[in-house]
Design an enzyme around this catalytic site. Structure first.
Site, PDB file in Angstrom:
ATOM      1  N   SER A  20       0.966  -1.171   0.085  1.00 56.28           N
ATOM      2  CA  SER A  20       0.094  -0.032  -0.038  1.00 56.28           C
ATOM      3  C   SER A  20       1.033   1.163   0.018  1.00 56.28           C
ATOM      4  O   SER A  20       2.123   1.215  -0.049  1.00 56.28           O
ATOM      5  CB  SER A  20      -0.950   0.018   1.204  1.00 56.28           C
ATOM      6  OG  SER A  20      -0.260   0.238   2.402  1.00 56.28           O
ATOM      7  N   LYS A  21       0.151   2.341  -0.081  1.00 56.16           N
ATOM      8  CA  LYS A  21       0.654   3.866  -0.140  1.00 56.16           C
ATOM      9  C   LYS A  21       2.150   3.813   0.696  1.00 56.16           C
ATOM     10  O   LYS A  21       2.863   4.466   0.394  1.00 56.16           O
ATOM     11  CB  LYS A  21      -0.310   4.553   0.154  1.00 56.16           C
ATOM     12  CG  LYS A  21       0.074   6.078  -0.671  1.00 56.16           C
ATOM     13  CD  LYS A  21      -0.122   5.966  -2.111  1.00 56.16           C
ATOM     14  CE  LYS A  21       0.237   7.060  -2.989  1.00 56.16           C
ATOM     15  NZ  LYS A  21       0.186   6.731  -4.283  1.00 56.16           N
TER      16      LYS A  21
END
Length: 491
Positions: free
Chosen positions: A248-249
């Site tokens: 994820s980010k």
RNA sequence: GUCCCCAUCGACUAGCGGUUAGGUCACGGGCCUUUCAAGCCCGUAGCAGGGGUUCAAAUCCCCUUGGGGACACCA
């Protein structure tokens, strides 16, 4: 019958490498089988919809060369391929399900559902909708904004899904709640739209992320209610970050376009992602698009999640960069040099030939197209500082000044400032002084580039040209007394 | 918490009953060499644990542990 695969992203954020990997697998399988690859945009969430995301998606797919046979821009027999343009279709099926007793209208308010969830939290028993409206016989229309349509999940029994990689997976129906089919804004949920479209578009294999396994029982139930045969499911293991949680980010770059701007080649991303969770079962690592198409199969897909390893990505990018013809590499590097402010669109203040030479010299020394800035700024800017360790090692000896002066003078006199004359001057001088050539080469490199690493010195000098070299040498000589004073003070 | 999925070097993986457990990245050493790379050679490193089944288990079954995912009027 030939296979039909689809990639069905929702334009709510930048195209995640995990989704892109899914797209690649779908595409590869379709191409391997000579089937169709369909792009369908699942834009039924009007709150999270983003036009930028949609554009980025197209850009990303095109960058990687993932062309689609049917979908936006391409058209096709089952158009439209934007779900937001297929609302009536979903309404038709939803209404049919209600009429046949598979679904029902529900007018529970958000507030009631919120309270329900609240109460369930303490209770820790069954979660999900309490089926309040299931027997109320509410009459409505899919466009009613005060009602949703829910699926009537059987109160007992088990639902089996058949996954290509994992075999049969069973879910107890009592675990499922009566999920929403049509939202109060009239848009369908993923569950409905997905099933209806996969059926209508004659999708044969649904290859999607692992995270869908738990919802797939709902999908099977829907297929059954609609009297349709479900496609083959192939649930792909997810991609993890270095800490083994879903990529994820917070792990850094996750959009495929981030990798483009970081200087990775599209064929590398394609090759690398294809090998993440799939293996040709032999020892190949570097594979062309055609080889990938030729070799791809479902058997080679892994069942366990895999970590996205930037280190290996860097290696692979380096491999591809080294294999590229210099001219093509120079062309790829160009936008990065412009972005980094070294040159303008017309190579100014340098020339195409100069950039080509720099590229040639740096080709085996860079891992990404963006690396020139870090690796060799001296091709574009005068060195303002000299590498610290290098300075101590090569500049602070007695006689360095006079050595630089001597060499500078001799280079200045060269009428032919090319490789072998330069080398001759340096080797001759070394011999004359009774020292190793390295004793001259190292300080020269530092004076000229400010760094202790880089291409062979003679090539470097030729590329920079006599004027630049002589100017930098003189400047370095002038600065040596200062540097000596500075370092003496520290030591 | 409930349900589901997964489990071979640090990472990506090969292995689908009998292998000295193979390859790639990374790492360490060496060669080459004006530096850095690149290239070449060598090396360190793995079947999560416990029970079965079998003449034989990394491979099949069960349990434990560990990791991950899903539990919305988001996809």
């Amino acid at each position: 019958m030939s296979v039909r695969l689809r990639f069905a992203p929702s334009p709510t954020g930048l195209p995640h490498v995990g989704n892109i990997r899914t797209a690649i697998f779908n595409w590869l399988f379709a191409r391997n089988q000579g089937g169709a690859f369909i792009l369908r945009i699942e834009d039924t969430d009007r709150d999270r919809y983003s036009p930028e995301a949609l554009k980025a998606l197209f850009d990303g797919l095109k960058w990687l060369g993932l062309d689609w046979d049917e979908g936006p821009q391409a058209g096709g027999d089952y158009a439209p391929y934007f779900q937001s343009q297929r609302i009536e279709i979903y309404h038709h099926y939803a209404q049919k399900l209600v009429e046949e007793g598979w679904a029902y209208y529900c007018d529970c308010t958000e507030e009631r559902l919120r309270q329900l969830r609240e109460a369930q939290k303490d209770d820790s028993r069954e979660a999900g909708y309490d089926r309040h409206c299931r027997g109320r016989g509410i009459v409505g229309n899919p466009i009613d904004t005060d009602k949703v349509i829910r699926f009537k999940v059987p109160l007992s029994g088990t639902t089996r899904i058949n996954d290509y990689l994992r075999g049969t997976i069973e879910f107890d129906n009592t675990l499922l709640d009566d999920f929403v089919l049509v939202k109060s804004d009239g848009f369908p949920t993923y569950h409905l739209a997905n099933i209806v479209d996969d059926h209508l578009m004659k999708i044969t294999h649904v290859m999607r992320g692992d995270e869908w396994i738990s919802s797939s029982a709902k999908h099977i139930l829907l297929y059954q209610a609609l009297g349709q045969k479900p496609p083959m499911f192939v649930h792909l293991p997810i991609i993890l970050g270095p800490d083994k949680s879903k990529l994820s980010k917070r792990h850094g770059a996750t959009s495929i376009l981030d990798y483009k701007s970081m200087g990775y080649l599209p064929e590398v991303m394609f090759n690398f992602l294809a090998l993440l969770g799939w293996s040709p079962k032999d020892d190949r690592e570097i594979m062309t698009r055609d080889e990938l198409i030729e070799s791809f199969n479902l058997e080679g897909i892994n069942q366990s999640a895999s970590v996205f390893d930037m280190t290996k990505l860097n290696w692979m990018n380096g491999e591809y960069i080294r294999a590229l013809p210099v001219d093509r590499l120079a062309r790829e590097i160009l936008p990065f040099l412009i972005r980094q402010g070294f040159i303008d669109e017309h190579y100014r203040p340098y020339s195409q030939e100069y950039i080509r030479e720099v590229t040639r010299l740096m080709q085996e020394r860079i891992k990404t197209l963006a690396d020139l800035q870090e690796e060799c700024p001296y091709f574009f800017n005068e060195p303002v500082e000299y590498d610290e360790k290098g300075t101590q090692k090569h500049f602070l000896k007695e006689g360095t000044e006079s050595l630089l002066e001597l060499i500078t003078g001799r280079l200045e006199e060269l009428s032919d400032f090319s490789g072998s004359p330069i080398e001759e001057v340096i080797r001759y001088t070394a011999e004359e002084l009774g020292i190793g050539a390295g004793k001259i080469i190292h300080p020269l490199r530092l004076a000229i580039s400010g760094m202790t690493k880089g291409p062979g010195l003679f090539e470097l000098m030729v590329t920079l040209g006599k004027d630049t070299v002589v100017r930098r040498l003189k400047k370095a000589r002038e600065r040596i007394p200062d540097l000596m004073a500075k370092y003496k003070a520290y030591n």
